[in-house]
Scaffold this active site. Structure first.
Site, PDB file in Angstrom:
ATOM      1  CG  LEU A 103      -2.005  -1.031   1.330  1.00  0.00           C
ATOM      2  CD1 LEU A 103      -2.762  -0.892   2.651  1.00  0.00           C
ATOM      3  CD2 LEU A 103      -2.969  -0.924   0.161  1.00  0.00           C
ATOM      4  CG  ASP A 104       0.503   4.079  -3.090  1.00  0.00           C
ATOM      5  OD1 ASP A 104       1.285   3.198  -3.487  1.00  0.00           O
ATOM      6  OD2 ASP A 104      -0.373   4.591  -3.807  1.00  0.00           O
ATOM      7  CE  LYS A 105       5.346   9.145   2.282  1.00  0.00           C
ATOM      8  NZ  LYS A 105       4.546  10.251   2.864  1.00  0.00           N
ATOM      9  CB  THR A 107      -2.886   3.720   0.607  1.00  0.00           C
ATOM     10  OG1 THR A 107      -2.794   4.465  -0.602  1.00  0.00           O
ATOM     11  CG2 THR A 107      -4.123   2.836   0.546  1.00  0.00           C
TER      12      THR A 107
END
Length: 237
Positions: A103-105, A107
């Site tokens: 997951l993105d930072k 998200t």
């Protein structure tokens, strides 16, 4: 099993530290101080004690769900940002764990973590089409035919092949539930960018049949149940 391997597998000690602990008399096997880490033990019946505390055998494979908070990265090392593994400092042998996908930072939401590479591959392989549901908050109201475009597949910027058909539930004009079965780079954000919009917040709610535990607060994690592990082991062709 060799004593030193058992110690390494079930504590945070490295092989060299385990050897030092044995030589210094800090380890006992069935009440006796062993002379060497080469000693063969039976994990199911022998009692291994380190500084007076029983070393219990850990599961051969581990499966966790985490409610990932914002600001943490899905990596085992990063010189600039905190890691999701920093939230698991009570676990032993953290270096053996990996996140199932990323997951993105910025998200949040459901993140799976394991040391079972085969299980992880079944979930993340593009051939298995494991469904993932996200709740997205948008900067602008959705266009009227957004659902149809998403169901038909969207051509992303710098990507020739359109996305696989996805489903979207409109909670409001600026909040949606989107279910996709791929894992392209920044896919959800790029899909809405292709529709002339921008994701301002993104939260993953489920992977396959596993839904983020509503009792799990951000930054917290728990072991997956056997049913949850097995449900994700069923390959979706």
């Amino acid at each position: 099993m060799r004593l030193d391997k058992y110690i390494c597998d079930n504590t945070s000690l490295t092989r060299s530290l385990a050897t030092k602990a044995i030589k210094s008399g800090r380890i006992k096997v069935n009440g006796i101080k062993p002379k060497s880490g080469a000693l063969k033990i039976l994990p199911d019946s022998d009692q291994v004690v380190f500084d007076g505390h029983l070393i219990e055998a850990q599961p051969s494979t581990r499966y966790y769900m985490m409610n990932k908070p914002q600001g943490y990265v899905c990596a085992n090392s990063d010189g600039e940002h905190p890691l999701v593994f920093d939230l698991m400092n009570k676990e032993i042998n953290i270096s053996r764990l990996h996140t199932v996908g990323r997951l993105d930072k910025d998200t949040t939401g459901l993140l799976l973590i394991t040391d079972d590479g085969q299980w992880s591959h079944q979930i993340t392989s593009p051939n298995h089409h494991q469904a993932k549901t996200y709740r997205a908050w948008l900067a602008e109201p959705l266009i009227e035919d957004a659902e149809l475009k998403i169901e038909a597949g969207i051509v992303l910027k710098d990507d020739i092949k359109p996305t696989l058909p996805a489903t979207m539930q409109r909670v409001s004009d600026t909040e949606v539930l989107l279910t996709i079965s791929e894992g392209r780079y920044h896919q959800v954000k790029r899909m809405f960018a292709a529709l002339g919009n921008r994701v301002i917040r993104l939260h993953r709610e489920s992977i396959g049949q596993v839904t983020l535990d509503p009792l799990l607060a951000p930054r917290n994690y728990r072991m997956l149940t056997l049913d949850e592990v097995q449900s994700l082991s069923k390959i979706q062709e």
